[in-house]
Structure formats: structure tokens, C-alpha cells
Motif scaffolding. Structure first.
Motif, mmCIF file in Angstrom:
data_model
loop_
_atom_site.group_PDB
_atom_site.id
_atom_site.type_symbol
_atom_site.label_atom_id
_atom_site.label_comp_id
_atom_site.label_asym_id
_atom_site.label_seq_id
_atom_site.Cartn_x
_atom_site.Cartn_y
_atom_site.Cartn_z
ATOM 1 N N HIS A 144 0.927 -1.162 0.128
ATOM 2 C CA HIS A 144 0.179 -0.201 0.035
ATOM 3 C C HIS A 144 1.167 1.409 -0.243
ATOM 4 O O HIS A 144 1.421 1.500 0.609
ATOM 5 C CB HIS A 144 -0.838 0.170 1.223
ATOM 6 C CG HIS A 144 -1.424 -0.999 1.269
ATOM 7 N ND1 HIS A 144 -2.716 -1.260 0.220
ATOM 8 C CD2 HIS A 144 -1.837 -2.573 2.392
ATOM 9 C CE1 HIS A 144 -4.052 -2.874 0.827
ATOM 10 N NE2 HIS A 144 -2.734 -2.902 1.738
ATOM 11 N N THR A 172 1.205 4.728 0.860
ATOM 12 C CA THR A 172 0.619 5.233 2.167
ATOM 13 C C THR A 172 1.801 6.639 2.561
ATOM 14 O O THR A 172 2.779 6.415 2.158
ATOM 15 C CB THR A 172 -0.409 4.785 3.705
ATOM 16 O OG1 THR A 172 0.899 4.525 4.199
ATOM 17 C CG2 THR A 172 -1.061 4.052 2.362
ATOM 18 N N ALA A 182 1.407 -0.323 -6.462
ATOM 19 C CA ALA A 182 0.752 -0.750 -5.204
ATOM 20 C C ALA A 182 0.188 -1.494 -5.149
ATOM 21 O O ALA A 182 -0.047 -2.594 -6.274
ATOM 22 C CB ALA A 182 -0.238 0.314 -5.699
ATOM 23 N N ASN A 229 -2.828 -2.451 -3.445
ATOM 24 C CA ASN A 229 -4.344 -2.462 -4.001
ATOM 25 C C ASN A 229 -4.631 -1.191 -4.889
ATOM 26 O O ASN A 229 -3.834 0.114 -5.088
ATOM 27 C CB ASN A 229 -4.795 -2.419 -2.635
ATOM 28 C CG ASN A 229 -6.623 -1.972 -2.477
ATOM 29 O OD1 ASN A 229 -6.424 -1.171 -2.692
ATOM 30 N ND2 ASN A 229 -6.518 -3.022 -1.176
ATOM 31 N N SER A 235 -5.973 1.612 -2.149
ATOM 32 C CA SER A 235 -5.426 2.647 -0.685
ATOM 33 C C SER A 235 -4.163 3.181 -1.561
ATOM 34 O O SER A 235 -3.272 3.968 -0.592
ATOM 35 C CB SER A 235 -4.545 1.365 -0.518
ATOM 36 O OG SER A 235 -3.831 0.566 -1.155
ATOM 37 N N THR A 236 -3.289 3.698 -2.574
ATOM 38 C CA THR A 236 -2.201 4.772 -2.651
ATOM 39 C C THR A 236 -3.329 6.082 -2.737
ATOM 40 O O THR A 236 -4.269 6.721 -3.028
ATOM 41 C CB THR A 236 -1.920 4.822 -4.268
ATOM 42 O OG1 THR A 236 -2.045 3.137 -4.391
ATOM 43 C CG2 THR A 236 -1.507 5.269 -5.134
ATOM 44 N N LYS A 265 -4.302 6.010 -7.439
ATOM 45 C CA LYS A 265 -5.667 5.928 -6.722
ATOM 46 C C LYS A 265 -6.483 5.625 -7.453
ATOM 47 O O LYS A 265 -6.387 6.536 -8.277
ATOM 48 C CB LYS A 265 -6.286 6.614 -5.511
ATOM 49 C CG LYS A 265 -7.499 5.869 -4.598
ATOM 50 C CD LYS A 265 -7.747 7.199 -4.141
ATOM 51 C CE LYS A 265 -9.211 6.639 -2.640
ATOM 52 N NZ LYS A 265 -8.166 5.498 -1.813
ATOM 53 N N LEU A 267 -7.973 0.308 4.597
ATOM 54 C CA LEU A 267 -6.839 0.856 3.566
ATOM 55 C C LEU A 267 -7.628 1.476 2.425
ATOM 56 O O LEU A 267 -6.790 3.201 1.735
ATOM 57 C CB LEU A 267 -5.791 0.179 2.971
ATOM 58 C CG LEU A 267 -4.597 0.082 4.200
ATOM 59 C CD1 LEU A 267 -3.910 -1.448 4.298
ATOM 60 C CD2 LEU A 267 -4.322 1.054 4.098
ATOM 61 N N SER A 268 -8.637 1.253 1.837
ATOM 62 C CA SER A 268 -9.659 1.413 0.547
ATOM 63 C C SER A 268 -10.120 2.781 1.176
ATOM 64 O O SER A 268 -10.470 4.076 0.344
ATOM 65 C CB SER A 268 -10.474 0.917 -0.279
ATOM 66 O OG SER A 268 -9.893 -0.162 -0.436
#
Length: 404
Positions: free
Chosen positions: A27, A29, A50, A52, A55-56, A75, A319-320
């Protein structure tokens, strides 16, 4: 992120990752950025994608790119974008990774599939998710794992803190941000009573929700019963519950049959790493209408007007749709960094082509780095006590088989 800062301060003079070329898929973040900066301070070069599609944090990816870290992520990627980003991360002339940091196994899978020759120069893989670790053990069992791998997910500092305490806080945050719901009196079914499920159940119970649990493992099932939760099969409660949360890392835990039987307004979400727990693909049919009501929140509407509320299209909720506590991610990130240092610097022959747990001494070291935050003071064994217990005064204090 106190431990990561302490590690950076203690190790940047030695540069234990000098010459390391780390390709990462996690992820993206703010907390990940601190990890990447730390790896750079310890001597590594990094390239990142990433794990996911939701989650970015775009501003974080941009900031990393600005300081010279190649980042391929944004994202809201499509599935094709996702694999393109991973490919751009590894397929570059003149740059050969020698370490992999993965979260979910997709990066490792892609290199095995597209660029297997790269493994000739890769010293090791560090993997931090249930799903990714499962894939690694499958490769090992089939005799196809050609480099050592470190299973960070089952290290105590990852499993107990990131999986349990992090999810205990972030499940409520994710649900509140997306639905503004009230938890008191709501009926909730949590699928899976591993560390993630335990954290989710504890939080929801504390808020006054009525919580049911589904489990396949009799030991986890008995834990759920002893913690005061009703153990059920999903079919038994699917018509009455207000929220369905998956935490298993498995596939098709919530099927189209379950979705058809849910009551109007039921909220469906996933806290497990994989996006396969809820059969979202079965909902993309002509007779159902999708209505995007806000970011990461869809109403799926049946012909009779019934609608369910699907969060993050079945991907990782916290995380999303929200954030996770930075302090907990400090624990996980420090564990990842130490695992990379260990594998990168290990003398030839220490680790074979297999999957290993992080040494217990490192787990204890990560925990000790976080204690000053609480102004906590450890008791020290006397020589007599250490001899009586058969321990080194400086640890490790528990055998590898100990369950915290």
C-alpha cells in the motif's frame, strides 16, 4: 513512527542495505513513504508499485517521485493498470532488483510468470500478508521457490499488532467514513476469527453491536465462543444481519446466493487482504443496477428494489476507505526493514530456498523500540532468575512455538 526513526538513526551510519535494489509492492501511504525513505537512508535503491488499486494516496506517490523514487501507482487503477504498474516497476533496462518486498504476492507472482531469470540475482523475498505467505508456501511445497523468503505476516509483531490492534480501530473508522452508520444494536456477522476477525469483533461488541462469527477452525471457533460471540453458519443469519464483514483471506466466502438473501440496506465489506472473499463479479449482471453514492460506496439494486451497500468493491476496507493508525504501521514497517536487512546480509547457506519466520530476537527488538513511547520500563532478570529459567538475560524470552 518511533521504531523506524530509531532504526534509521542507529543504522544509517553502517548502511546495512548498501547495494540493495529493492522492488516493492505494498500500500502506498504516508507510512510506506517513511519506510521507503528509511530504506534509502540505509543505503538501498527502491522502485515501488501498489498492491491495492484503491489504497494509494496520490499526494504521497507524487512526493516520493519528487525525491527520485520511481513509483508506479495511482488511486483507482483498473486491473490492467495494476499489472502495467507492476511490470513498469520491474521491467527496466539497466536495473536488476536483488530484493523483493511484497504484500499479497502479486509482485512475486508477476516476476515468476514474466521474468523468472531475475531470480538468479534476487537474494530474498519479504512477504507480509496471509495471502502472499500462502502463495509462498505453495511454491515451496511444489519445489518452485528458488530464493529464501521471510514470512513477516506470522511474526508476532505483525500478527498481533497490525492484524489485531490495527483492525480493532480501523474497522470502525472505515465503516463510519463510508456510511455514517450507528453501531449500537446492529447485527453483524464477521467471517473468520483470526487476528483480524478478533480485532473487528472486539470493536463492534464494544460499540453495542450484536456480533455473530463464522469459522472453519475449531480452535478459533472455540475462542470466539469463549469471548462471548455466537458461532453460526453464514446461511443461518444472512437474512437478518445489518453488516457482513469478511476476514478470512479465502475466496467466495460471500457468494451470490448469500447476496440474494440479504435484507434491504445490508452493508457488505472485506477486511481480509484478498479481493476474492466477496463474489463481486457475480453482481455485475444486467438485472442488477449499480449506483455510486460516494467514493468507495456502491448501492447494488435488485429488480424488486432491494439494495445492498457494497464498500470498496469488496477490496480491503480500512486502507481503501480510511486510514490506519501510524503507530501500528511503525511496528510492521520496522519488522519489514529488519527482515530485508537480515536476508540481504545473511551469509551464503544460512537460508535455503524455503520460507522462514523472522527470528524471535528481532520480534522482541521491534517491540522494545516502541516501549519508550509509553514511558514503559522493562523489568530485568537477575543472573539467578535467568539461570533458573534457562534464558539469556537479553532474550529471546520465549520459544518459537510460544503463542502470545
Amino acid at each position: 513512527m518511533p521504531a523506524l526513526m530509531a532504526l534509521r538513526k542507529r543504522a544509517q551510519g553502517e548502511k546495512p542495505l548498501a547495494g540493495a535494489k529493492i522492488v516493492g509492492c505494498t500500500h502506498i501511504t504516508a507510512q510506506t513513504a517513511v519506510l521507503i525513505e528509511t530504506l534509502g537512508a540505509l543505503g538501498a535503491q527502491c522502485r515501488w508499485a501498489a498492491c491495492n488499486i484503491y489504497s494509494t494516496l496520490n499526494e504521497v506517490a507524487a512526493a516520493l517521485a519528487e525525491i527520485g523514487v520511481p513509483v508506479f501507482s495511482w488511486k483507482g487503477e483498473s486491473e490492467d493498470d495494476f499489472w502495467w504498474c507492476i511490470d513498469r516497476c520491474v521491467n527496466v533496462e539497466g536495473w536488476q532488483p536483488n530484493m523483493i518486498l511484497d504484500d499479497g504476492g502479486d509482485l512475486t507472482h508477476w516476476i515468476y510468470k514474466k521474468y523468472p531469470n531475475m531470480f538468479k540475482k534476487i537474494k530474498g523475498i519479504v512477504e507480509e500478508s496471509v495471502t502472499g505467505v500462502h502463495r509462498l508456501y505453495q511454491l515451496s511445497k511444489a519445489g518452485k521457490l528458488c530464493v529464501p523468503a521471510m514470512n513477516v505476516n506470522d511474526s508476532v509483531t505483525k500478527q498481533k499488532f497490525d492484524n489485531l490492534y490495527c483492525c480493532r480501530e480501523s474497522i470502525l473508522d472505515g465503516l463510519k467514513r463510508t456510511t455514517d452508520m450507528m453501531f449500537g444494536g446492529k447485527q453483524v456477522v464477521v467471517c473468520g476469527y483470526g487476528e483480524v476477525g478478533k480485532g473487528c469483533c472486539a470493536a463492534l461488541k464494544a460499540m453495542g453491536s450484536i456480533v455473530y462469527v463464522t469459522e472453519i477452525d475449531p480452535i478459533c471457533a472455540l475462542q470466539a465462543c469463549m469471548d462471548g460471540f455466537r458461532l453460526v453458519k453464514l446461511n443461518e443469519v444472512i437474512r437478518q444481519v445489518d453488516i457482513v464483514i469478511t476476514c478470512t483471506g479465502n475466496k467466495n466466502v460471500v457468494t451470490r446466493e448469500h447476496l440474494d438473501r440479504m435484507k434491504n440496506g445490508c452493508i457488505v465489506c472485506n477486511m481480509g487482504h484478498s479481493n476474492t472473499e466477496i463474489d463481486v463479479a457475480s453482481l455485475r449482471t444486467p438485472e442488477l443496477t449499480w449506483e455510486r453514492v460516494r467514493s468507495q460506496v456502491d448501492h447494488v439494486i435488485w429488480p424488486d428494489g432491494k439494495r445492498i451497500v457494497l464498500l470498496a468493491e469488496g477490496r480491503l476496507l480500512n486502507l481503501s476507505c480510511s486510514t490506519v493508525p501510524t503507530f501500528v504501521l511503525s511496528i510492521t514497517a520496522t519488522t519489514q526493514a529488519l527482515a530485508l536487512i537480515e536476508l540481504y546480509n545473511a551469509p551464503e547457506g544460512r537460508y535455503k530456498q524455503d520460507v522462514y519466520l523472522l527470528p524471535k530476537k528481532m520480534d522482541e527488538y521491534v517491540a522494545s523500540l516502541h516501549l519508550p513511547t509509553f514511558d514503559a520500563h522493562l523489568t530485568e532478570l537477575s543472573d539467578e532468575q535467568a539461570k533458573y529459567l534457562g534464558l539469556n538475560k537479553n532474550g529471546p524470552f520465549k520459544p518459537n512455538y510460544y503463542r502470545y
